[in-house]
Design an enzyme around this catalytic site. Structure first.
Site, PDB file in Angstrom:
ATOM      1  N   TYR A 127      40.220  40.932  48.883  1.00 24.58           N
ATOM      2  CA  TYR A 127      39.048  40.728  49.725  1.00 24.58           C
ATOM      3  C   TYR A 127      38.896  39.246  50.033  1.00 24.58           C
ATOM      4  O   TYR A 127      38.877  38.411  49.123  1.00 24.58           O
ATOM      5  CB  TYR A 127      37.780  41.232  49.031  1.00 24.58           C
ATOM      6  CG  TYR A 127      36.593  41.070  49.937  1.00 24.58           C
ATOM      7  CD1 TYR A 127      36.368  41.984  50.965  1.00 24.58           C
ATOM      8  CD2 TYR A 127      35.736  39.980  49.828  1.00 24.58           C
ATOM      9  CE1 TYR A 127      35.313  41.818  51.850  1.00 24.58           C
ATOM     10  CE2 TYR A 127      34.675  39.806  50.713  1.00 24.58           C
ATOM     11  CZ  TYR A 127      34.480  40.729  51.715  1.00 24.58           C
ATOM     12  OH  TYR A 127      33.444  40.564  52.602  1.00 24.58           O
ATOM     13  N   GLN A 189      31.074  47.866  52.275  1.00 26.86           N
ATOM     14  CA  GLN A 189      31.965  48.871  52.866  1.00 26.86           C
ATOM     15  C   GLN A 189      33.435  48.499  52.724  1.00 26.86           C
ATOM     16  O   GLN A 189      34.309  49.374  52.632  1.00 26.86           O
ATOM     17  CB  GLN A 189      31.587  49.179  54.329  1.00 26.86           C
ATOM     18  CG  GLN A 189      31.773  48.042  55.321  1.00 26.86           C
ATOM     19  CD  GLN A 189      30.522  47.192  55.470  1.00 26.86           C
ATOM     20  OE1 GLN A 189      29.698  47.105  54.545  1.00 26.86           O
ATOM     21  NE2 GLN A 189      30.355  46.547  56.614  1.00 26.86           N
ATOM     22  N   SER A 236      30.724  29.010  41.422  1.00 21.06           N
ATOM     23  CA  SER A 236      31.767  28.044  41.095  1.00 21.06           C
ATOM     24  C   SER A 236      31.178  26.852  40.334  1.00 21.06           C
ATOM     25  O   SER A 236      29.986  26.560  40.439  1.00 21.06           O
ATOM     26  CB  SER A 236      32.429  27.577  42.386  1.00 21.06           C
ATOM     27  OG  SER A 236      33.571  26.809  42.100  1.00 21.06           O
ATOM     28  N   GLU A 325      34.854  26.375  34.688  1.00 22.62           N
ATOM     29  CA  GLU A 325      35.895  26.894  35.579  1.00 22.62           C
ATOM     30  C   GLU A 325      36.902  25.770  35.872  1.00 22.62           C
ATOM     31  O   GLU A 325      38.103  25.936  35.730  1.00 22.62           O
ATOM     32  CB  GLU A 325      35.244  27.370  36.879  1.00 22.62           C
ATOM     33  CG  GLU A 325      36.224  27.935  37.889  1.00 22.62           C
ATOM     34  CD  GLU A 325      35.575  28.151  39.254  1.00 22.62           C
ATOM     35  OE1 GLU A 325      34.471  27.616  39.496  1.00 22.62           O
ATOM     36  OE2 GLU A 325      36.184  28.844  40.076  1.00 22.62           O
ATOM     37  N   ASP A 359      42.869  23.341  44.451  1.00 21.00           N
ATOM     38  CA  ASP A 359      42.228  24.345  45.296  1.00 21.00           C
ATOM     39  C   ASP A 359      43.149  24.785  46.429  1.00 21.00           C
ATOM     40  O   ASP A 359      43.049  25.906  46.923  1.00 21.00           O
ATOM     41  CB  ASP A 359      40.942  23.777  45.912  1.00 21.00           C
ATOM     42  CG  ASP A 359      39.808  23.686  44.909  1.00 21.00           C
ATOM     43  OD1 ASP A 359      39.889  24.387  43.879  1.00 21.00           O
ATOM     44  OD2 ASP A 359      38.852  22.926  45.150  1.00 21.00           O
ATOM     45  N   GLU A 413      45.748  58.984   6.826  1.00 23.96           N
ATOM     46  CA  GLU A 413      44.706  59.020   7.858  1.00 23.96           C
ATOM     47  C   GLU A 413      44.284  60.459   8.182  1.00 23.96           C
ATOM     48  O   GLU A 413      43.516  60.684   9.114  1.00 23.96           O
ATOM     49  CB  GLU A 413      45.174  58.303   9.130  1.00 23.96           C
ATOM     50  CG  GLU A 413      45.180  56.779   8.996  1.00 23.96           C
ATOM     51  CD  GLU A 413      45.354  56.057  10.332  1.00 23.96           C
ATOM     52  OE1 GLU A 413      45.569  56.721  11.363  1.00 23.96           O
ATOM     53  OE2 GLU A 413      45.268  54.811  10.322  1.00 23.96           O
TER      54      GLU A 413
END
Lengths: 434, 434
Positions: A127, A189, A236, A325, A359, A413
Site C-alpha cells: 500500500y 477499501q 515517525s 525508529e 530514507d 507428557e
C-alpha cells in the site's frame, strides 16, 4: 522556536514518561472496516468503485491500471529523477540481496538430518498512500525485497492523484520492480481489496505499507482476519544524540526533516551540553523559514523533547529505553557506541550520515518500527518477505537411536500416541535388523 | 472408525472449503482481559494472588518460585527422563545455534557503508500451560533459543499442578535453560503479569507459548497493547501424504498422535489410492483401543478429512493451499518433492520421520504456525528472539556523491527538509574541499 523547554538530567524515574508516545486507538473505525471488508468480499469491484466514489470523490471506470497506462505514465518521469531512482534501486537491491539467508543443514544426532529452508511469501500486497506527494521511495523499499525473493503475486494499491492519475515516478518505480498488478485504490477499501481479493487479483497473505488512520485501522482489522501485516503503526520519530563534535546546522536540518513528516512526528534531541542545544535552536529558526511545510514542522516541534545529560553513556541508555525508529549519532567516536545500541530501527553514524540518505538511497530500508516497537520488532528487511520452514529426515539408524528419548519424553507428557508413532518405527527397524 | 467419509478427487473449487479451519473468536473474553490487565497494572502481586484464587482455586502465599524450591523440585526428576531431556536439549541447541544469522556489511555505493546487525530481545515472557501433563518440551523449544541469543530477562509463567507444585521435569528444564524468574501463574493473569510486570519482574517485550482460549485471548489483548507475541493461535494440525510406499501402521499412529492433542485437532490424510486408506483405517481401530486419551482422539478424528487424489503433484498442490502446521511425506522419493513445498510449518520426510521426533528431540522447533498461517509466518526459530537493526555511515566522499540523488528524490516527494539535511552536508564537504 526561540523558546524551548530544556529538560535537565531527568532522573530514571522520569524516563518512562519522557518516552511516552501518543496513544493510538482505532477501535472506533472498526465498524467501518467490517462493513467495507464484508461488502468487498461479496460485491468485489462494484463495491470498490462505489467506496472510491463515496470516500475519495473519485469516479473510476476501472480499479485496474493497465499495462499501457503504466508504461505511458512511467515514460513521463523527469530524467534526473529517473537516474536518481535507478541508483537508489541499485543500492537498495544490493543491501537486501546481501541479507538473503542461508539454508541451515545439520545432522543433529546420528541419522537425524534437520534443515531450515526459506520460501518467499507467495502473495503480498503493498500500500502506498496518496496525498500531496507520491511516495515512490516507500514503493522501492517494499517492492525491491519482494522482487528479490520472488513473491509470485505482488499487488500494489495506491489512490489516483488530483488529476485522476497515478504519478509518473510511482509508475516508473513499479515498472522497475516488475509489478504487474496495480489497483487505483486508497484507504480502507484498498486494504479490503488486498485482503479479500478483487475480480482479477487474489487475496494476499501479507500487507505492507504506511497510511493514515483509516489505513492503519484497516490493516489492524485485516490482521484480526488472519492476514499478516508488516509492522504495528505509529507516527515517525527520530532521536538525535549530539555532543560538542556535532554540527548544529546538520542537527537542525535532521530535526526538521523528521518534523516535516506530520504534526504528530516525534523529535527528541539529547545533548551533553547546553551550548550545542542553543546553537541548534538558532539554526532551526533560520532553516525553518525556508520550508514550504513550516506549519506542520512547527506543530511537530512544539511537541519535541530536548534533554541534556551529563555523559554520552546516559544518552545511549535513554535511547535504548526510548527505542527510536531513527537514531542519529552525531558524536565523537560514534563507532565505539554501536555495540551498546540495543533498541533502534535504523542508526545513522557520524556527522555525514543524515537520515534522508537512508530514507532514499543508501540501501537500508526505511520501513521501521515506531512507537517503541524497536524493542521487539525489526524494520522491514528481506526476512519480512520470507517464511522459514524446517524439514527433518531420519534414517533407520536415526529413528532406532533417538526413539527411546522421544518415547520417554512423550510418555512423561501423557501423550501415548506420540510415543507409539516413534516406537512402531523403532520396532520395525529393530525387527528388520537394519 | 469403521465408517469414514472419503473425499474422491475434489475439484479445485472445493479446495478452499476443504481447507477451512474452525473459526476462533475471543472477542467475548476481551472485557475480562481488560479488567485483569488493569487490575494487575495497579495492584500487581495482590491482584495476581487474588485472580489465582478466583480462577484457579489455588491459594498461593507468593507468586514466585524461589531458587531453593526450583532446585528441590528439579532434583526429583526421574533419571531416564533427565537423560532424555539432556539429549533433546543438546539437539535443539545445536539446530538453533546453527540458525544464528550473520551480520551483513556492505559498501553499497562509494563511501556509503551499510550494516545489519542483530540484538537479542531484552525481555521475553514464556508461558507454559498447566493441565494434565507438564509441557516441558515446549519450555525447551522456547527457552533454548532465548538462552542462545542471550535475552537478558526471561520470565516463565506456569500454573502449579494439583499438588500445588511445579512439576519436576519443568523445573529441571527451566534450570537447564538458565531461567531464574518463575511465576506460579496461569491463564489471563499470567499474561497480564508478563505484560504489566510484577513486584519483582519487569514487563516483557514479547510473549511466547501456547494456551487455552483464555490465554489466547489474553495474548491477543497484550498484542493490542503493544506487546509482541510469537504467533497467532489455532488448534494443532497435521497433513499426511501417503502413497503405496507408506506403512499403514506408522500413518495410523501419526494421525492418532495429532488427534490426541485435543478434540479440535485437525487431521488431514491425502492418499493416491484407496487401498492404503483402508489399511490405515484398520490400523487406526487397532491402535485406538490402547490409548488412554481415546475419547479425545475419537472426537478429533470425527472431524478429520480423508481425501484421495490421482497423483502426488496434486496432493502437494492441495497441501500448499492447506498450509499445514505439520506435513508428513510418507511417499516414495519424498526428497524430490521438497522444493515444491511452499507453505508448511515443519515437514517430516520419509517413513522413519514421525512428527513426534520433531515434537521432542530431533532439534527442530515445535512451535509452528497453525490455521493456514504457514502462508505468511515462520515457526519459532532463532529470529523470533532477535531484532535486526541497520546502521549506516557515510564518509565525506560518500555524502558528497550520493547527496544529489537524495536531494532529487526528496524534492520530488515534497520533503524539502530531507533534501536540506543532505545538501548542507554536501556543501560543507565541497567547501572544505575534502
Amino acid at each position: 522556536m526561540k523558546t524551548y523547554k530544556l529538560i535537565d538530567n531527568p532522573s530514571r524515574k522520569l524516563w518512562d514518561s519522557l518516552c511516552m508516545r501518543p496513544l493510538l486507538d482505532h477501535q472506533n473505525l472498526k465498524n467501518l472496516c467490517r462493513e467495507v471488508f464484508e461488502s468487498v468480499s461479496i460485491k468485489k469491484d462494484v463495491a470498490l468503485l462505489a467506496y472510491t466514489e463515496k470516500f475519495d470523490q473519485v469516479k473510476l471506470s476501472s480499479i485496474y491500471l493497465d499495462e499501457k497506462e503504466l508504461q505511458k505514465n512511467a515514460y513521463q518521469i523527469d530524467e534526473p529523477l529517473k537516474i536518481a531512482i535507478n541508483q537508489a534501486y541499485e543500492n537498495i537491491s544490493q543491501f537486501h540481496i546481501a541479507q538473503i539467508p542461508q539454508a541451515v543443514k545439520l545432522e543433529t544426532f546420528p541419522g537425524v538430518f534437520c534443515t531450515q529452508e526459506f520460501r518467499a511469501i507467495e502473495k503480498v500486497g503493498l500500500y502506498i498512500p496518496g496525498g500531496s506527494a507520491p511516495l515512490f521511495s516507500t514503493l522501492l523499499m517494499l517492492a525491491i525485497p519482494a522482487q528479490i525473493v520472488g513473491c509470485k503475486e505482488v499487488v500494489l494499491c495506491t489512490p489516483v492523484n488530483r488529476s485522476g492519475k497515478i504519478d509518473a515516478a510511482l509508475c516508473y518505480a513499479a515498472q522497475l520492480c516488475g509489478i504487474k498488478q496495480i489497483l487505483k485504490l486508497g484507504g480502507v477499501q484498498a486494504i479490503a481489496a488486498l485482503s479479500q481479493g478483487t475480480e482479477r487479483t487474489s487475496p494476499v497473505y501479507k500487507i505492507f505499507g504506511p497510511g493514515n488512520q483509516y489505513v492503519v485501522a484497516a490493516k489492524q482489522y485485516a490482521q484480526e482476519q488472519g492476514v499478516a501485516i508488516d509492522l504495528p503503526a505509529g507516527p515517525s520519530e527520530v532521536l538525535v544524540i549530539a555532543d560538542d563534535s556535532a554540527n548544529p546546522d546538520f542537527i537542525a536540518a535532521d530535526l526538521l526533516s523528521q518534523a516535516e513528516h506530520g504534526p504528530d512526528s516525534q523529535v527528541v534531541l539529547l545533548v551533553t551540553n547546553v551550548d550545542i542545544l542553543e546553537q541548534v535552536m538558532l539554526k532551526l529558526d533560520e532553516q525553518l523559514e525556508s520550508l514550504p511545510r513550516r506549519n506542520i514542522v512547527k506543530l511537530a516541534l512544539s511537541q519535541s523533547r530536548f534533554i541534556v545529560f551529563d555523559d554520552l553513556d546516559t544518552c545511549i541508555d535513554f535511547s535504548n529505553v526510548y527505542a527510536p525508529e531513527h537514531l542519529i549519532l552525531s558524536i565523537d567516536k560514534a563507532d565505539s557506541y554501536l555495540s551498546s545500541i540495543q533498541n533502534a530501527g535504523s542508526v545513522f553514524v557520524g556527522n555525514y550520515s543524515p537520515e534522508s540518505a537512508g530514507d532514499y538511497a543508501s540501501g537500508t530500508n526505511h520501513t521501521l518500527p515506531t512507537n517503541g516497537y524497536a524493542k521487539s520488532y525489526s524494520g522491514v528487511n528481506i526476512d519480512a518477505f520470507l517464511k522459514k520452514i524446517t524439514f527433518q529426515k531420519l534414517t533407520a539408524k536415526g529413528i532406532a537411536k533417538i526413539s527411546p528419548i522421544v518415547e520417554t519424553m512423550a510418555k512423561a507428557e501423557g501423550l501415548e500416541a506420540h510415543a507409539l508413532a516413534s516406537r512402531l518405527r523403532r520396532e520395525f527397524v529393530e525387527n528388520k535388523g537394519e
